[in-house]
Design a protein around this motif. Structure first.
Motif, PDB file in Angstrom:
ATOM      1  N   ARG A  84       0.843  -1.198   0.000  1.00 42.53           N
ATOM      2  CA  ARG A  84       0.000   0.000   0.000  1.00 42.53           C
ATOM      3  C   ARG A  84       0.872   1.240   0.000  1.00 42.53           C
ATOM      4  N   ALA A  86       3.602   2.840  -7.165  1.00 44.64           N
ATOM      5  CA  ALA A  86       2.590   1.787  -7.119  1.00 44.64           C
ATOM      6  C   ALA A  86       2.765   0.836  -8.305  1.00 44.64           C
ATOM      7  N   GLU A 108      -1.054  -0.674  -4.320  1.00 46.07           N
ATOM      8  CA  GLU A 108      -2.226   0.165  -4.575  1.00 46.07           C
ATOM      9  C   GLU A 108      -2.031   1.500  -3.861  1.00 46.07           C
TER      10      GLU A 108
END
Length: 443
Positions: A170, A195, A201
């Motif tokens: 993340r 990312a 993400e």
């Protein structure tokens, strides 16, 4: 984040037996810098992308160090050190071809003792206010980049939850996302790029402001955006990067005319070709083969060129003139956003303009095209076009054969209007013009 003191760093120490970082995976020169700083009485940590990548099971290319030593103190420790930068004063310790970047811990709040300048819109112009490791952690951009590895006990120190974010794949901004993007709009591109590179993400709260703030990229220096594009598309993750730009509403901010062309292309053929071209770039990077920025931008701006070309032809401009004008207009308009150097923009235009030559079969033109220094790149571009349209199949077949045996290819595929009778017709000899001696002043 100059004035945001709402974040309270909470130290979490991840001991060696709970993480995967080993000294054998760290640059020997980075370790030398860390040990020398400690011997000099300073704190020194491996920090940022190297720690993040090692925890994610990747092999970093660069190793950065953070320390409580000032740039001048670092320079005093290392004879092979040079100080660089105005916006961020840094020390570069040089070991042959490898450079270890050493940055002094930076603080959140300027007490007047440092050097900080902020644009009225919130953009950070200069930041040389030094502080503690806690200060340094909360002012970094993403939690995954605020992890510190120490040689004292080989632990990882986490002040903002970055260790957990890496484990959960993340990308999360530290602090208020809108404030952080206004400080430096290029962070929006960094979020997408990292990312894409890591297979992470962008966390929802960090992603939400990006489409609203995309226009702030117009404030970034075009030269800086060019460099960021090189990182986005020439690091082996070009397809994922472009899809990330689409997902977060950033394509129009970087490539406004390409975005307009893609939106108006109902068949999706232009997007399909663009992604095929970026996939080809990724494959070449993976195979450690060279990739030309000229070819990359020829792919990225081809939709814009096609759209402009259609407009000019609809206005009655002749094909050859329309091609030239379209190439010039797209290039000039793009330069207002991204500073594409002429050494790349001119070959990019040649790749486009050579596409029209591939329908020509006359022997002289064929030989001239084969000898053109940009032929190989233009041919590769034609192959990309063939992925999205069968209309180029005959041209592709001809030029594939012409590269091996041009005469046989021409005989097998004679130019239109040049059958056997035409080919055998005698050519008229041109009359040699007499020199105009009076015009030369020799009368």
């Amino acid at each position: 984040m100059p004035n945001d003191t709402s974040i309270t760093p909470v130290l979490r120490v991840i001991p060696r037996d709970q993480h995967a970082i080993s000294r054998k995976d760290i640059s020997a020169n980075a370790l030398r810098v860390l040990y020398r700083l400690r011997e000099g009485g300073y704190q020194g940590y491996l920090v940022g992308g190297a720690v993040r990548d090692l925890l994610a099971g990747r092999h970093p290319k660069d190793f950065d160090v953070a320390t409580d030593a000032t740039p001048d103190q670092v320079k005093h420790l290392f004879r092979n050190c040079r100080l660089i930068g105005r916006r961020f004063r840094l020390a570069h310790v040089v070991f042959g071809r490898e450079i270890i970047e050493v940055a002094t811990f930076r603080a959140n709040v300027d007490d007047g003792s440092g050097d900080r300048e902020t644009h009225e819109g919130g953009r950070l112009l200069r930041d040389n206010v030094y502080g503690t490791i806690e200060d340094d952690a909360v002012r970094r951009d993403f939690t995954a980049n605020a992890l510190y590895y120490t040689i004292e006990d080989f632990s990882v120190r986490d002040y903002v939850g970055g260790f957990e974010d890496v484990a959960n794949r993340r990308m999360r901004l530290i602090g208020d996302p809108e404030t952080r993007y206004r400080e430096d709009p290029v962070r929006m591109l960094r979020a997408v790029r990292l990312a894409a590179k890591l297979g992470f993400e962008v966390e929802a709260a960090s992603a939400e402001p990006i489409p609203r703030l995309a226009s702030l990229l117009a404030e970034a220096a075009p030269a800086r955006l060019f460099e960021e594009c090189m990182k986005l598309f020439l690091s082996g993750h070009a397809v994922a990067s472009f899809e990330g730009l689409e997902q977060h509403g950033l394509v129009a901010a970087l490539f406004p005319e390409t975005a307009a062309a893609l939106a108006s292309n109902r068949s999706g053929a232009l997007r399909k070709m663009l992604l095929a071209g970026l996939g080809n770039t990724d494959a070449r990077v993976e195979a450690d083969e060279p990739v030309s920025p000229a070819f990359l931008f020829a792919v990225l701006l081809w939709p814009a060129y096609c759209r402009e070309l259609m407009k000019l032809q609809a206005q009655g401009v002749s094909p050859v003139e329309a091609q030239r004008r379209a190439a010039d207009r797209v290039t000039v308009h793009q330069l207002s956003t991204i500073a594409l150097p002429r050494r790349f923009s001119l070959p990019m235009q040649e790749i486009w303009l050579m596409q029209a030559r591939f329908s020509l079969r006359q022997r002289k033109r064929v030989m001239r095209t084969l000898a053109h220094p940009r032929f190989r790149a233009a041919w590769d571009f034609l192959l990309l076009r063939g992925i999205t349209s069968d209309a180029h199949a005959e041209d592709i077949a001809f030029w594939r054969e012409a590269q091996d045996d041009p005469d046989h290819a021409i005989a097998a595929h004679p130019p239109e209007g040049e059958g056997e009778g035409d080919a055998a017709a005698p050519r008229k000899r041109r009359r040699r013009r007499r020199r105009a001696t009076a015009a030369l002043g020799t009368d």
